[in-house]
Design a protein around this motif. Structure first.
Motif, mmCIF file in Angstrom:
data_model
loop_
_atom_site.group_PDB
_atom_site.id
_atom_site.type_symbol
_atom_site.label_atom_id
_atom_site.label_comp_id
_atom_site.label_asym_id
_atom_site.label_seq_id
_atom_site.Cartn_x
_atom_site.Cartn_y
_atom_site.Cartn_z
ATOM 1 N N ASP A 47 0.814 -1.218 0.000
ATOM 2 C CA ASP A 47 0.000 0.000 0.000
ATOM 3 C C ASP A 47 0.848 1.268 0.000
ATOM 4 O OD1 ASP A 47 -2.335 -1.497 0.082
ATOM 5 O OD2 ASP A 47 -2.328 -1.597 2.275
ATOM 6 N N GLU A 206 -5.078 5.423 -3.513
ATOM 7 C CA GLU A 206 -6.281 4.611 -3.728
ATOM 8 C C GLU A 206 -7.052 5.097 -4.951
ATOM 9 O OE1 GLU A 206 -8.565 4.646 -0.156
ATOM 10 O OE2 GLU A 206 -6.937 3.858 1.076
ATOM 11 N N ALA A 210 -7.951 2.890 -8.166
ATOM 12 C CA ALA A 210 -9.350 2.724 -8.559
ATOM 13 C C ALA A 210 -9.551 3.153 -10.004
ATOM 14 C CB ALA A 210 -10.257 3.534 -7.635
ATOM 15 N N ALA A 237 -18.332 5.211 -4.303
ATOM 16 C CA ALA A 237 -17.412 4.629 -3.322
ATOM 17 C C ALA A 237 -16.252 5.569 -3.026
ATOM 18 C CB ALA A 237 -16.897 3.280 -3.828
ATOM 19 N N ARG A 238 -15.732 6.237 -4.077
ATOM 20 C CA ARG A 238 -14.616 7.162 -3.864
ATOM 21 C C ARG A 238 -15.049 8.353 -3.019
ATOM 22 N NH1 ARG A 238 -10.925 5.081 -3.032
ATOM 23 N NH2 ARG A 238 -9.834 7.090 -3.022
ATOM 24 N N ARG A 239 -16.253 8.847 -3.222
ATOM 25 C CA ARG A 239 -16.716 10.028 -2.482
ATOM 26 C C ARG A 239 -16.839 9.777 -0.989
ATOM 27 N NH1 ARG A 239 -21.550 11.821 -6.643
ATOM 28 N NH2 ARG A 239 -20.234 12.904 -8.186
ATOM 29 N N SER A 241 -15.108 7.361 0.626
ATOM 30 C CA SER A 241 -13.885 6.780 1.173
ATOM 31 C C SER A 241 -13.126 7.817 1.997
ATOM 32 C CB SER A 241 -12.978 6.288 0.046
ATOM 33 O OG SER A 241 -12.472 7.384 -0.713
ATOM 34 N N ALA A 242 -12.280 7.356 2.893
ATOM 35 C CA ALA A 242 -11.487 8.281 3.714
ATOM 36 C C ALA A 242 -10.608 9.171 2.850
ATOM 37 C CB ALA A 242 -10.634 7.474 4.701
ATOM 38 N N GLU A 243 -10.009 8.586 1.816
ATOM 39 C CA GLU A 243 -9.146 9.366 0.935
ATOM 40 C C GLU A 243 -9.959 10.392 0.156
ATOM 41 O OE1 GLU A 243 -5.535 7.731 -1.460
ATOM 42 O OE2 GLU A 243 -7.193 7.930 -2.901
ATOM 43 N N GLY A 244 -11.104 9.975 -0.346
ATOM 44 C CA GLY A 244 -11.959 10.896 -1.082
ATOM 45 C C GLY A 244 -12.465 12.029 -0.212
ATOM 46 N N GLN A 245 -12.847 11.723 1.002
ATOM 47 C CA GLN A 245 -13.306 12.750 1.938
ATOM 48 C C GLN A 245 -12.200 13.761 2.246
ATOM 49 O OE1 GLN A 245 -16.536 12.988 3.996
ATOM 50 N NE2 GLN A 245 -17.073 12.151 1.975
#
Length: 264
Positions: A47, A206, A210, A237-239, A241-245
Motif C-alpha cells: 500500500d 487509492e 481505482a 465509493a470514492r466520495r 472513502s477516507a481518501e476521497g473525503q
C-alpha cells in the motif's frame, strides 16, 4: 526484495524494477520471467507504493528471449512448451494487473517479448534511436503470448503490419501506433519518466488504483447499462472513502491533502 536477474530501487513511494542482465542486452530466460512475476506480485500487495518504473540496465531495454533459453525450448516437448508459455503469460498478466501505474523506460532495443513488456506498461517513454521489432516470424515462430497485450496498446492495423513483416520500426512509428506515449533524447526521457512518476505520486494512491481498475473494467465491459452501473458505483465509493473525503475537504479548504505531506 532481492532477485538474481533484477535490481529493485526505491525512492520514497516510487519503485524502479531494473532488468539486470546487461551483458546479454537483458534478454530474458525462465529465471527472469520468474523474478519479474514475483516482483510485480509482491509490489501489488504493498500500500506504500504509488508508481513503478520498469527499465533496463546497460545498452538495451531487452533483446527479447535469451539464446540459451531459446535453445532449451527447441528441445522441449509440446507439453513442456505449453507450460513454459503459460509461465510467460503469467508474467505479463502480473504486470498488467498490477494496481499501481507502471511506467516503462525503453532504450536501445525492444525485440520480441520485450514488446510484450512495453505493452503491459501503462505509460511508455523511449529514447531516440530505439529499435523495435516483432522478430518472432523471422525465426519461424509467432508473437502469440504477447499478442493480446499488444493489441490492447497498439493500433490493430499497425500491429498487424509489424507482426507479419517482422521489420524493425523506430520511435516515431511506435509513437504513432500507440505503443509508446513519449520519445526524445535520453535526458528528455529521464525527465519525462521522473516527472510523470512524481506527478502520479502526488495523487491519492487509492484513487489512482481505482482509476486504473476502472479503465480496465470499462474496456472489458461492452453493454452501456453495465458501464453506467460500474462508473456510478466507483465514484460513489470514492466520495465516501477516507481518501476521497480528505481530498474533497482539502480542495474546499484550499490546502494540500494529507497524502502529499506524508508521501514526501
Amino acid at each position: 526484495m532481492t532477485y538474481e536477474t533484477l535490481k529493485i530501487e526505491e525512492k520514497g513511494r516510487i519503485v524502479s524494477i531494473v532488468l539486470n542482465r546487461p551483458d546479454i542486452r537483458n534478454a530474458f530466460d525462465a529465471k527472469m520471467i520468474s523474478d519479474l512475476t514475483s516482483a510485480f506480485i509482491g509490489l501489488s500487495k504493498r500500500d506504500d507504493v504509488s508508481a513503478i518504473i520498469l527499465r533496463g540496465e546497460g545498452k538495451s531495454f531487452s533483446a527479447g528471449a535469451d539464446l540459451g533459453y531459446m535453445k532449451s525450448m527447441a528441445s522441449f516437448s509440446l507439453e513442456e512448451n505449453q507450460r513454459d508459455a503459460e509461465s510467460l503469460d503469467r508474467m505479463f498478466w502480473a504486470i498488467r494487473e498490477c494496481p499501481q501505474p507502471v511506467i516503462g523506460r525503453i532504450h536501445g532495443h525492444a525485440m520480441g517479448g520485450a514488446l510484450g513488456l512495453a505493452s503491459v506498461c501503462d505509460i511508455v517513454a523511449a529514447v531516440d534511436g530505439t529499435q523495435f521489432a516483432f522478430s518472432e516470424v523471422r525465426i519461424g515462430l509467432a508473437p502469440a503470448v504477447i499478442s493480446p497485450y499488444v493489441l490492447e496498446k497498439m493500433a490493430v492495423s499497425e500491429a498487424r503490419r509489424y507482426m507479419l513483416s517482422g521489420e524493425v520500426f523506430d520511435c516515431e512509428e511506435a509513437y504513432s501506433s500507440g505503443l509508446i506515449q513519449f520519445y526524445g533524447t535520453e535526458q528528455e526521457v529521464d525527465e519525462f519518466v521522473a516527472g510523470t512518476s512524481t506527478t502520479i505520486d502526488r495523487n491519492g494512491i487509492e484513487a489512482v488504483r481505482a482509476t486504473k481498475k476502472l479503465l480496465r473494467d470499462l474496456d472489458e465491459t461492452g453493454e452501456w447499462g453495465e458501464k453506467r452501473a460500474l462508473t456510478t458505483k466507483v465514484i460513489a465509493a470514492r466520495r465516501v472513502s477516507a481518501e476521497g473525503q480528505e481530498g474533497l475537504k482539502a480542495f474546499l479548504e484550499k490546502r494540500s491533502p494529507s497524502w502529499m505531506k506524508s508521501g514526501k
